[in-house]
Design an enzyme around this catalytic site. Sequence first.
Site, mmCIF file in Angstrom:
data_model
loop_
_atom_site.group_PDB
_atom_site.id
_atom_site.type_symbol
_atom_site.label_atom_id
_atom_site.label_comp_id
_atom_site.label_asym_id
_atom_site.label_seq_id
_atom_site.Cartn_x
_atom_site.Cartn_y
_atom_site.Cartn_z
ATOM 1 N N GLU A 42 0.900 -1.168 0.036
ATOM 2 C CA GLU A 42 -0.163 -0.069 -0.065
ATOM 3 C C GLU A 42 0.970 1.330 0.043
ATOM 4 O OE1 GLU A 42 -1.669 0.855 3.991
ATOM 5 O OE2 GLU A 42 -3.322 1.839 3.214
ATOM 6 N N LYS A 80 -9.399 2.278 -1.770
ATOM 7 C CA LYS A 80 -9.675 1.397 -0.511
ATOM 8 C C LYS A 80 -10.898 2.057 0.279
ATOM 9 C CE LYS A 80 -7.007 1.598 4.032
ATOM 10 N NZ LYS A 80 -5.869 1.568 4.628
ATOM 11 N N GLU A 129 -6.217 8.744 7.914
ATOM 12 C CA GLU A 129 -6.583 8.119 6.533
ATOM 13 C C GLU A 129 -8.025 8.851 6.148
ATOM 14 O OE1 GLU A 129 -5.864 4.593 4.703
ATOM 15 O OE2 GLU A 129 -4.546 3.759 6.456
ATOM 16 N N CYS A 180 -4.678 -2.882 2.791
ATOM 17 C CA CYS A 180 -4.582 -2.867 4.286
ATOM 18 C C CYS A 180 -5.827 -3.285 5.138
ATOM 19 C CB CYS A 180 -3.833 -1.546 4.486
ATOM 20 S SG CYS A 180 -3.050 -1.795 6.297
ATOM 21 N N ASN A 231 0.232 -1.291 5.135
ATOM 22 C CA ASN A 231 1.323 -0.588 6.153
ATOM 23 C C ASN A 231 0.564 -0.528 7.554
ATOM 24 O OD1 ASN A 231 3.235 1.229 4.757
ATOM 25 N ND2 ASN A 231 1.543 1.304 3.392
#
Length: 313
Positions: free
Chosen positions: A50, A130, A148, A174, A199
Amino acid sequence: MSGEKRRLRVAAAQLGPVQIKDERASVVRRMVALLEGAARSGCELVVFPELALTTFFPRYYYENLADVDVFFERAMPNETTLPLFDRAKELGVGFYLGYAELADEGNGVKRYNTSILVDRSGHIVGKYRKIHLPGFAEYRPGKLNQLEKRYFEVGNLGFPVWRTMGGVAGMCICNDRRWPETYRVMGLQGVELLLIGYNTASVNHAADEPAHLRMFHNHLTMQAGAYQNGTWVVASAKAGKEDGHGLIGGSCIIAPTGEIVARTYTEEDDLAIADCDLALCDYIKSTVFDFVRHRRIEHYRLITERTAAIAPD
Ligand code: CDV
């Protein structure tokens, strides 16, 4: 699919840390070296992590959103990533690449945490954005931050799969890998090769959790997802200390039986390689997890109707 080859040698190409000062071009050189190593071992598909091209920047707070744009890609491929695309095409190796995407699709500029799948001829066959964004949108003073939700929109492409490289491939990123819905939506489209970049911080920012649980949960969720949907999972980490912030490794390849068949033990640039026999998916998909015989969708409505867990009074 009859007559097509059903065996694919695949690599999870783990990256060691990428420091905030590192130039993208130097990261791309490291990725090309990993790709060449994988190709020498006969791999036809390589999975990178990622947000592979930069440090894991959502750990840092930027008040002004325009200031994070330095971490984003406006086109793919672009001048910096072209050497990776060119070398992969030359070697006939497909790849999964995770990156931060700045997209302008006519309704204003949007930021996504994105992955693409490139086939052995260099053609981009699929894009995923994502969906399960972790963390918070707001900065929390005095705490370790995971922002995020501040920097990315929730992905708007669903969980598609693509028929490519002799099988049915899907992608997620992820935190998506911790959610059974991710696997099942792709399982319902016959996924055989689920590609994941991640990550994962070595400490749980939200809880005082023993360190060993980070790796345990990493593998637990992916092994369960692989088995319950009869799919191979190929998962690649960014690992090691990025400007003092630890990321776990544990990149791995998981068979449809749920068994890890290859994994990394370093926190550096590294490869985990395995031969993925896609026919092995059929055995799980036609026995314990034969969806047609065993799924009882009339009892699953809550899964799409309710988000929160609500216990009875
Ligand atoms: N990059 C991530 O999505 N990290 C999440 C953490 C925040 C839970 C993960 O699943 O590892």
